[in-house]
Write an enzyme that holds these catalytic residues in place. Structure first.
Site, short mmCIF file in Angstrom:
data_model
loop_
_atom_site.label_atom_id
_atom_site.label_comp_id
_atom_site.label_asym_id
_atom_site.label_seq_id
_atom_site.Cartn_x
_atom_site.Cartn_y
_atom_site.Cartn_z
N ARG A 1 0.83 -1.22 0.00
CA ARG A 1 0.00 0.00 0.00
C ARG A 1 0.86 1.27 0.00
O ARG A 1 0.55 2.25 0.69
CB ARG A 1 -0.92 0.03 1.23
CG ARG A 1 -1.98 -1.03 1.26
CD ARG A 1 -3.02 -0.79 0.17
NE ARG A 1 -4.22 -1.57 0.41
CZ ARG A 1 -4.35 -2.86 0.09
NH1 ARG A 1 -3.37 -3.50 -0.52
NH2 ARG A 1 -5.48 -3.49 0.35
N SER B 1 -10.61 -0.33 3.33
CA SER B 1 -9.81 -0.41 4.56
C SER B 1 -9.42 0.98 5.01
O SER B 1 -8.80 1.72 4.26
CB SER B 1 -8.52 -1.20 4.31
OG SER B 1 -8.81 -2.48 3.84
N GLU C 1 -4.86 4.26 6.23
CA GLU C 1 -4.57 4.00 4.82
C GLU C 1 -5.21 5.08 3.96
O GLU C 1 -4.74 5.43 2.89
CB GLU C 1 -5.15 2.62 4.46
CG GLU C 1 -4.55 2.02 3.21
CD GLU C 1 -5.59 1.33 2.36
OE1 GLU C 1 -6.32 2.04 1.64
OE2 GLU C 1 -5.65 0.09 2.38
#
Ligand code: EPU
Length: 337
Positions: free
Chosen positions: A162, A237, A333
């Site tokens: 990520r 997320s 995130e």
């Protein structure tokens, strides 16, 4: 190309937050994008893609530039492989469906990820054992200062979990305008190692899955536990899965014997943040019009016209609680704006 004033961004972010843009323009080609970036009368500019990875906590006192560059094409092809180029404003899932229609393999595990193509390299989108970097060749990006296009090869992008150079050294400096992917035309490498995919294929009665089957399995899994942003506002997320030292993990395991983990290196493991948040008692918690999703604790949700600030405060409470119970720092995130 028209510049609008005082526009609600509610339909431009998957969280469905009703923040306002002081000025707003949608650009459909590179020339217009460059023109808009040169407008000195709007010193503050904000680049908006699919709006699927951000939480708006305030109105934007800026010119919001909505990237609406469209187009997908095959650039070259051999017997086995194809190189395609997709423009930043294409919807990611539509691109995956287009690839399946052409019989191109490599992105089927990434079905149903919300957002646009241009955002995919920024956080190296990933799901069910595959990451963008596995098929990525290069991208074109516009230098916001010089207004020149630059090519970033895969190795330039510093892809990680990520993460990429666009979230770090080059944060806010480049606008990704298109990406190139290398996909398979035959002998597809089918990735079903992820347990949930195997279970779903079994349930569907498929023993020799093709790329469409894998996509169908992924879509079913995602639909069963991730809320559809069209129905309940969310950004997927909210936190990254934290990576901790093995010593710390062994310590935690003596108190929480069921703590799941995935190996990362000889001395580090990744812990599912969803598990930590559930263990801390937040799963399904609802505070009026926002809360933590019932089926996946990693997802924060806007049930109905919630305020971005409230959701941000909930995320901070979750972080503080996880720190207190597990001594783990949960990193968001989602970009907090
Ligand atoms: N779990 C819980 N409770 C929960 C959620 C998860 O205990 O409420 C535990 C379970 O043990 C489960 C494990 O966490 O086995 C893993 O859960 P899941 O398979 O749902 O995956 P994840 O690690 O929570 C990551 C990605 C997702 C991606 C899935 C599948 C991150 C931050 N998230 O979630 O990505 O779809 O794997 O590959 O890495 C996204 O980025 O928006 C996203 C949805």
């Amino acid at each position: 190309m028209t510049i609008l004033n005082d526009i609600s961004l509610r339909t431009y972010n998957t969280f469905g937050i009703d923040a306002k843009a002081k000025h707003f323009v949608s650009v459909e080609n590179l020339d217009d994008l460059i023109k808009v970036l040169k407008l000195n009368e709007y010193p503050d500019k904000f680049i908006l893609g699919g709006g699927s990875n951000m939480l708006l906590t305030q109105d934007l006192d800026a010119l919001v530039i909505h990237l609406n560059l469209k187009g997908i094409e095959v650039l070259s092809s051999t017997n086995d492989h194809v190189i395609i180029e997709a423009m930043a404003g294409e919807n990611w899932h539509d691109l995956v469906m287009w690839c399946l229609d052409q019989g191109f393999g490599g992105v089927e595990n990434l079905s149903l990820i919300p957002g646009n193509v241009g955002a995919a390299p920024i956080q190296n989108i990933g799901a069910y054992g595959v990451e963008l970097k596995d098929v990525f060749v290069e991208c074109q990006a516009l230098d916001m200062r010089s207004k020149q296009l630059k090519t970033f090869l895969k190795s330039d992008c510093k892809f990680d979990y990520r993460n990429s150079i666009f979230k770090n050294e080059y944060k806010g400096e480049y606008i990704i305008t298109s990406i190139k992917l290398r996909l398979t035309k035959k002998d597809h490498s089918i990735s079903t190692a992820y347990g949930a995919i195997q279970d779903e294929l079994e349930r569907l009665g498929i023993s020799k899955p093709g790329i469409r089957d894998v996509s169908e399995a992924v879509i079913n899994i995602r639909q069963s536990k991730l809320p559809d942003p069209a129905e309940i506002g969310n950004s997927g997320s909210f936190f990254k899965n934290p990576i901790i030292d093995l010593m710390h993990f062994n310590d935690l395991r003596s108190n929480f014997s069921d703590i799941p983990s995935y190996p990362v290196s000889d001395d580090q493991v990744k812990i599912p943040a969803g598990w930590l948040i559930e263990k801390a008692g937040f799963k399904g918690k609802r505070l009026g019009n926002y809360g933590v999703h019932k089926k996946q604790a990693l997802v924060l949700v806007n049930y109905d016209d919630a305020n971005g600030k409230d959701i941000f405060e909930l995320s901070q409470l979750i972080q503080a609680t996880i720190k207190r119970i597990f001594n783990i720092n949960l990193e968001a995130e989602v970009n907090i704006i």
